[in-house]
Design an enzyme around this catalytic site. Structure first.
Site: not given
Ligand code: GLN
Length: 464
Positions: A75, A150, A174
């Site tokens: 990532k 994400s 994410s």
């Molecule tokens: N969807 C969540 C957010 O937008 C989690 C994001 C993540 O785990 N980085 O904050």
């Protein structure tokens, strides 16, 4: 058929194919498929082949580590020395990592091959990868839909068979949500078990590095490689990893009654209930449990995560890192840089975060959220006195269509309902593929264990 780490290890060691051949095969697949999927932001074509040649030498000499010659994707918020690390943001479009993240060092020690960096929502803020400055990633199961986020690029890279495993980060879901959307295994370990050194911070009390794999055993292999003590991350803990005797007939699994409320897609519900029945058929005892403060978790997460993000992202000021936009005064430099460098979602979260931390609102929002967090944590501690693990959905909905939620961001936040409480409590959890919906869209099962009980988690997950 996608290969697991274990299969590849066996094939490389028995010289069925070389690491160089395997790496070329993955690179070819990236070339063929990634124009459409857009899982990768950067592909290390020549260097990956060079690394593979070195891996073949190591194998020849009988010095192979567990990951020697295994091609992976990372990532793009995890630093690899000498490589760009964009975090999906214009702010870091040309930023080059000055050092390796701890997890990268560990993978390098084991001889893993880095194929490239994967797409993400800007600074890991989002659930679709649509917030990436570099454009969205598509779901390999349906190119009109998102892969989740994400870490959507890492999930799609694996689901598209463009790597053998990938790393992601999970602050509020994410890893688990994109794994569920892309039909792969997604594992988020206990907070503190894998060093965050070299991960671009979003919300430091919630961020954890984890992995995407083609089966549960591979997740365990990676966890063993990555969860080593690192003094550079003060929250990193050393703990005894001990394989436990596992007998399904002695396992007690909890199903929180709050998980099956309104808003849960009927097909997701049916798939999860079927999985629970399967565990029962295999001898596990299933009990209904309650998490009374579950309903506060999502709001609590979006207060704490934005508060911490606003502090963490203050370093992107045009002076120290990445983009710099000129201005007549220092304030102008800050304003111009941040106006141009950050996307809308990131700006919104910084503003929300500074709001909940500002005097007058601190007690009403931030402090209250911290208190709620303690209660949420306690709920889990209470249920884990009774059960070994919890079962439930990962996402209440099937993968969204690209663009479908642009005008309704709140509904995207709401879809984080099952994943965010786990980060608030620092628990280990995994998403395992269950089945495809009528339309052919993946559905995952969420399994959650007490802190530091990842081996128990792996045992329970591998059965399904
Ligand atoms: N969807 C969540 C957010 O937008 C989690 C994001 C993540 O785990 N980085 O904050």
């Amino acid at each position: 058929m996608s290969k697991t780490i274990k299969q590849i290890r066996r094939d490389l060691d028995s010289k069925k194919y070389s690491a160089e051949e395997l790496t070329k095969e993955y690179l070819n697949r990236i070339k063929e498929k990634d124009d459409k999927i857009h899982a990768f932001l950067d592909v290390f074509k020549d260097d990956a082949i060079e690394e593979a040649k070195k891996a073949d030498n190591r194998i020849k000499k009988g010095e192979a580590g567990i990951l020697t010659g295994i091609p992976c994707a990372i990532k793009d918020n995890i630093l690899i020395e000498g490589r760009k690390c964009t975090a999906g943001s214009k702010m870091l479009e040309n930023y080059v990592s000055p050092y390796d993240a701890f997890v990268i060092k560990k993978l390098k020690d084991e001889g893993a091959i880095f194929l490239g960096k994967t797409n993400l929502d800007e600074f890991a803020m989002g659930s679709t990868t649509e917030n990436s400055y570099f454009g969205p990633t598509k779901n390999p199961y349906d190119l009109k839909r998102v892969p989740g986020g994400s870490s959507g690029g890492s999930a799609a890279a694996l689901a598209g068979d463009m790597c053998a495993f990938s790393l992601g980060s999970d602050t509020g879901g994410s890893i688990r949500q994109p794994a569920s959307f892309c039909n792969v295994v997604g594992f988020k370990p206990t907070y503190g078990t894998i060093s965050r050194n070299g991960l671009i911070a979003f919300a430091s009390s919630l961020d954890q590095i984890g992995c995407f794999t083609n089966n549960v055993e591979d997740a365990k292999t990676l966890f063993n490689v990555l969860s080593q003590k690192d003094d550079a991350d003060s929250t990193n803990v050393n703990f005894e990893k001990e394989d436990i005797d596992f007998d399904m007939n002695r396992v007690k699994l909890g199903v929180p009654k709050e998980y099956f409320d309104q808003g849960l897609d009927v097909e997701v519900k049916e798939a999860v209930l079927n999985a629970i029945q399967k565990y029962k058929d295999m001898g596990a005892q299933i009990v209904e449990v309650s998490l009374p403060h579950f309903k506060y978790a999502l709001s609590c997460y979006y207060i704490i995560a934005t508060a911490e993000a606003s502090a963490n992202l203050a370093r992107f000021d045009g002076i120290r890192y990445g983009l710099m936009e000129e201005g007549d005064t220092l304030d102008d430099i800050y304003i111009n840089t941040r106006t141009k460098g950050f996307g809308d979602e990131v700006k919104k979260r910084i503003m929300l975060g500074t709001y909940v931390l500002s005097s007058g609102y601190y007690d009403a929002y931030y402090k209250k959220a911290l208190k709620a967090r303690s209660l949420i944590k306690k709920d889990f501690e209470e249920v884990f006195k009774e059960v070994d693990a919890l079962l439930g959905p990962v996402s209440p909905v099937l993968p969204f269509k690209i663009g479908e939620k642009t005008d309704n961001v709140l509904s995207v936040y709401l879809a984080d309902i099952y994943t965010t409480p786990i980060n608030l409590a620092g628990l280990p959890a995994i998403s395992v593929p269950l089945k495809l919906s009528k339309e052919g869209l993946p559905i995952g099962l969420h399994i959650i264990a007490p802190r530091f009980n990842e081996y128990k988690l792996f045992n329970i997950a591998s059965i399904i």
